[in-house]
Design a protein around this motif. Structure first.
Motif, PDB file in Angstrom:
ATOM      1  N   ILE A 108       0.868  -1.180   0.000  1.00 17.07           N
ATOM      2  CA  ILE A 108       0.000   0.000   0.000  1.00 17.07           C
ATOM      3  C   ILE A 108       0.899   1.222   0.000  1.00 17.07           C
ATOM      4  O   ILE A 108       1.813   1.334   0.830  1.00 17.07           O
ATOM      5  N   LEU A 109       0.661   2.114  -0.956  1.00 19.50           N
ATOM      6  CA  LEU A 109       1.431   3.345  -1.071  1.00 19.50           C
ATOM      7  C   LEU A 109       0.557   4.517  -0.637  1.00 19.50           C
ATOM      8  O   LEU A 109      -0.585   4.637  -1.083  1.00 19.50           O
ATOM      9  N   MET A 110       1.089   5.371   0.206  1.00 18.13           N
ATOM     10  CA  MET A 110       0.366   6.578   0.648  1.00 18.13           C
ATOM     11  C   MET A 110       1.302   7.767   0.490  1.00 18.13           C
ATOM     12  O   MET A 110       2.199   7.964   1.311  1.00 18.13           O
ATOM     13  N   ALA A 111       1.124   8.530  -0.538  1.00 11.04           N
ATOM     14  CA  ALA A 111       1.998   9.678  -0.792  1.00 11.04           C
ATOM     15  C   ALA A 111       1.237  10.977  -0.531  1.00 11.04           C
ATOM     16  O   ALA A 111       0.277  11.299  -1.233  1.00 11.04           O
ATOM     17  N   GLN A 112       1.654  11.688   0.503  1.00 10.45           N
ATOM     18  CA  GLN A 112       1.023  12.943   0.905  1.00 10.45           C
ATOM     19  C   GLN A 112      -0.489  12.774   1.094  1.00 10.45           C
ATOM     20  O   GLN A 112      -1.291  13.580   0.627  1.00 10.45           O
ATOM     21  N   VAL A 113      -0.837  11.711   1.765  1.00  6.84           N
ATOM     22  CA  VAL A 113      -2.243  11.398   2.044  1.00  6.84           C
ATOM     23  C   VAL A 113      -2.537  11.512   3.541  1.00  6.84           C
ATOM     24  O   VAL A 113      -3.551  12.062   3.946  1.00  6.84           O
ATOM     25  N   LEU A 114      -1.617  11.022   4.349  1.00  7.30           N
ATOM     26  CA  LEU A 114      -1.864  10.941   5.786  1.00  7.30           C
ATOM     27  C   LEU A 114      -2.156  12.313   6.395  1.00  7.30           C
ATOM     28  O   LEU A 114      -2.965  12.423   7.314  1.00  7.30           O
ATOM     29  N   LEU A 115      -1.533  13.347   5.864  1.00  8.78           N
ATOM     30  CA  LEU A 115      -1.747  14.678   6.447  1.00  8.78           C
ATOM     31  C   LEU A 115      -3.186  15.161   6.281  1.00  8.78           C
ATOM     32  O   LEU A 115      -3.633  16.040   7.002  1.00  8.78           O
ATOM     33  N   HIS A 116      -3.946  14.552   5.353  1.00 13.21           N
ATOM     34  CA  HIS A 116      -5.344  14.931   5.139  1.00 13.21           C
ATOM     35  C   HIS A 116      -6.317  14.110   5.994  1.00 13.21           C
ATOM     36  O   HIS A 116      -7.524  14.362   5.966  1.00 13.21           O
ATOM     37  N   ILE A 117      -5.814  13.131   6.722  1.00 12.68           N
ATOM     38  CA  ILE A 117      -6.682  12.196   7.444  1.00 12.68           C
ATOM     39  C   ILE A 117      -6.800  12.605   8.911  1.00 12.68           C
ATOM     40  O   ILE A 117      -5.804  12.604   9.638  1.00 12.68           O
ATOM     41  N   PRO A 118      -8.008  12.974   9.364  1.00 10.87           N
ATOM     42  CA  PRO A 118      -8.166  13.417  10.757  1.00 10.87           C
ATOM     43  C   PRO A 118      -7.754  12.356  11.771  1.00 10.87           C
ATOM     44  O   PRO A 118      -6.995  12.636  12.689  1.00 10.87           O
ATOM     45  N   ASP A 119      -8.267  11.138  11.618  1.00  8.63           N
ATOM     46  CA  ASP A 119      -7.976  10.072  12.577  1.00  8.63           C
ATOM     47  C   ASP A 119      -6.935   9.127  11.976  1.00  8.63           C
ATOM     48  O   ASP A 119      -7.265   8.101  11.372  1.00  8.63           O
ATOM     49  N   VAL A 120      -5.685   9.498  12.152  1.00  9.46           N
ATOM     50  CA  VAL A 120      -4.570   8.756  11.549  1.00  9.46           C
ATOM     51  C   VAL A 120      -4.547   7.301  12.018  1.00  9.46           C
ATOM     52  O   VAL A 120      -4.410   6.371  11.229  1.00  9.46           O
ATOM     53  N   GLU A 121      -4.697   7.107  13.314  1.00 12.37           N
ATOM     54  CA  GLU A 121      -4.585   5.762  13.880  1.00 12.37           C
ATOM     55  C   GLU A 121      -5.665   4.830  13.331  1.00 12.37           C
ATOM     56  O   GLU A 121      -5.402   3.655  13.026  1.00 12.37           O
ATOM     57  N   PHE A 122      -6.878   5.345  13.208  1.00 15.20           N
ATOM     58  CA  PHE A 122      -7.984   4.528  12.697  1.00 15.20           C
ATOM     59  C   PHE A 122      -7.701   4.039  11.274  1.00 15.20           C
ATOM     60  O   PHE A 122      -7.863   2.859  10.958  1.00 15.20           O
ATOM     61  N   VAL A 123      -7.260   4.943  10.411  1.00 14.94           N
ATOM     62  CA  VAL A 123      -7.009   4.556   9.012  1.00 14.94           C
ATOM     63  C   VAL A 123      -5.817   3.613   8.911  1.00 14.94           C
ATOM     64  O   VAL A 123      -5.839   2.646   8.153  1.00 14.94           O
ATOM     65  N   LEU A 124      -4.785   3.862   9.696  1.00 13.15           N
ATOM     66  CA  LEU A 124      -3.632   2.955   9.674  1.00 13.15           C
ATOM     67  C   LEU A 124      -4.017   1.551  10.133  1.00 13.15           C
ATOM     68  O   LEU A 124      -3.503   0.554   9.617  1.00 13.15           O
ATOM     69  N   SER A 125      -4.942   1.455  11.082  1.00 14.49           N
ATOM     70  CA  SER A 125      -5.398   0.133  11.527  1.00 14.49           C
ATOM     71  C   SER A 125      -6.224  -0.552  10.440  1.00 14.49           C
ATOM     72  O   SER A 125      -6.113  -1.767  10.250  1.00 14.49           O
ATOM     73  N   ARG A 126      -7.025   0.215   9.720  1.00 10.00           N
ATOM     74  CA  ARG A 126      -7.787  -0.343   8.595  1.00 10.00           C
ATOM     75  C   ARG A 126      -6.833  -0.863   7.501  1.00 10.00           C
ATOM     76  O   ARG A 126      -7.046  -1.927   6.921  1.00 10.00           O
ATOM     77  N   LEU A 127      -5.796  -0.098   7.218  1.00 11.22           N
ATOM     78  CA  LEU A 127      -4.847  -0.491   6.181  1.00 11.22           C
ATOM     79  C   LEU A 127      -4.065  -1.738   6.591  1.00 11.22           C
ATOM     80  O   LEU A 127      -3.721  -2.569   5.747  1.00 11.22           O
ATOM     81  N   PHE A 128      -3.806  -1.876   7.881  1.00  9.51           N
ATOM     82  CA  PHE A 128      -3.131  -3.075   8.383  1.00  9.51           C
ATOM     83  C   PHE A 128      -3.936  -4.322   8.024  1.00  9.51           C
ATOM     84  O   PHE A 128      -3.391  -5.343   7.624  1.00  9.51           O
ATOM     85  N   ASP A 129      -5.264  -4.209   8.166  1.00  3.37           N
ATOM     86  CA  ASP A 129      -6.145  -5.338   7.848  1.00  3.37           C
ATOM     87  C   ASP A 129      -6.127  -5.679   6.364  1.00  3.37           C
ATOM     88  O   ASP A 129      -6.321  -6.831   5.979  1.00  3.37           O
ATOM     89  N   VAL A 130      -5.913  -4.674   5.515  1.00  7.59           N
ATOM     90  CA  VAL A 130      -5.919  -4.882   4.059  1.00  7.59           C
ATOM     91  C   VAL A 130      -4.642  -5.582   3.587  1.00  7.59           C
ATOM     92  O   VAL A 130      -4.655  -6.350   2.622  1.00  7.59           O
ATOM     93  N   LEU A 131      -3.543  -5.323   4.281  1.00 12.70           N
ATOM     94  CA  LEU A 131      -2.261  -5.899   3.854  1.00 12.70           C
ATOM     95  C   LEU A 131      -2.253  -7.416   3.989  1.00 12.70           C
ATOM     96  O   LEU A 131      -2.712  -7.968   4.991  1.00 12.70           O
TER      97      LEU A 131
END
Length: 200
Positions: A108-131
């Motif tokens: 999963i590539l995230m280029a200049q995306v995380l700074l736009h995400i209010p709840d960083v931890e929530f999205v990172l946990s979702r992405l963990f499940d996708v990997l």
């Protein structure tokens, strides 16, 4: 995802020379962290008009361009059509609102995306499940910058703090480095960018 309405408005004029250049240095940095990727699937998460992912298509077996903005997805679909690309797909989807349990990828590539995400931890946990097991999440974003003040984006990230959050979520083998410094590249401020590699 954060700021979708703003991206909808600028989709057709998004590909400026500055953004194309930043995407190139970002994709070059990502390329240095790829391992046996030619047999692997990738997701360009928050792909925008696909500037980063398009530079890396030859590195992967397949790539899914995913964004919350329909107009950004239209732009990447036009590029795919114009180039007659076969190993790519698109998906307009908001990870923060809906679970997509059947989505899987090796990278999963995230280029200049995380700074736009209010709840960083929530999205990172979702992405963990996708990997897939052993898969990589590669993040490119701005180092913390106190000169940037905005109600719409984070003012960058401290690499160690981000790594700590990700370790808590189960990511491992985390390594990061600052790879680029540019003039006026972050909300008009001089800024540096980092790449972070992590595994599931």
């Amino acid at each position: 995802m954060g700021n979708t309405d703003k991206f909808e408005m600028i989709a057709q004029v998004y590909d400026t020379p500055e953004r194309i250049h930043t995407a190139k240095v970002s994709s070059d940095a990502i390329r240095n962290y790829l391992v046996d990727a030619e047999s692997k699937s990738a997701i360009d998460f928050g792909c925008g008009t696909g500037l980063v992912g398009m530079n890396l298509l030859d590195e992967f077996k397949s790539m899914l361009f995913l964004d919350t903005s329909p107009k950004m997805i239209q732009q990447i679909e036009q590029k795919i059509s114009d180039a007659n690309l076969q190993n790519v797909d698109t998906l307009c989807f908001d990870f923060e609102k809906t679970d997509l349990s059947d989505l899987r990828a090796d990278y999963i590539l995230m280029a200049q995306v995380l700074l736009h995400i209010p709840d960083v931890e929530f999205v990172l946990s979702r992405l963990f499940d996708v990997l897939n097991e052993g898969g990589h999440l590669l993040i490119v974003d701005f180092d913390k910058n106190e000169k940037v003040v905005s109600e719409f984006v984070h003012n960058g990230f401290r690499q160690a703090e981000l790594a700590s959050i990700m370790t808590r979520l189960g990511y491992k083998n985390i390594q990061s480095e600052t790879f680029y410094t540019g003039s006026g590249i972050f909300m008009g401020q001089d800024a540096s960018m980092f790449i972070l590699d992590s595994r599931k």
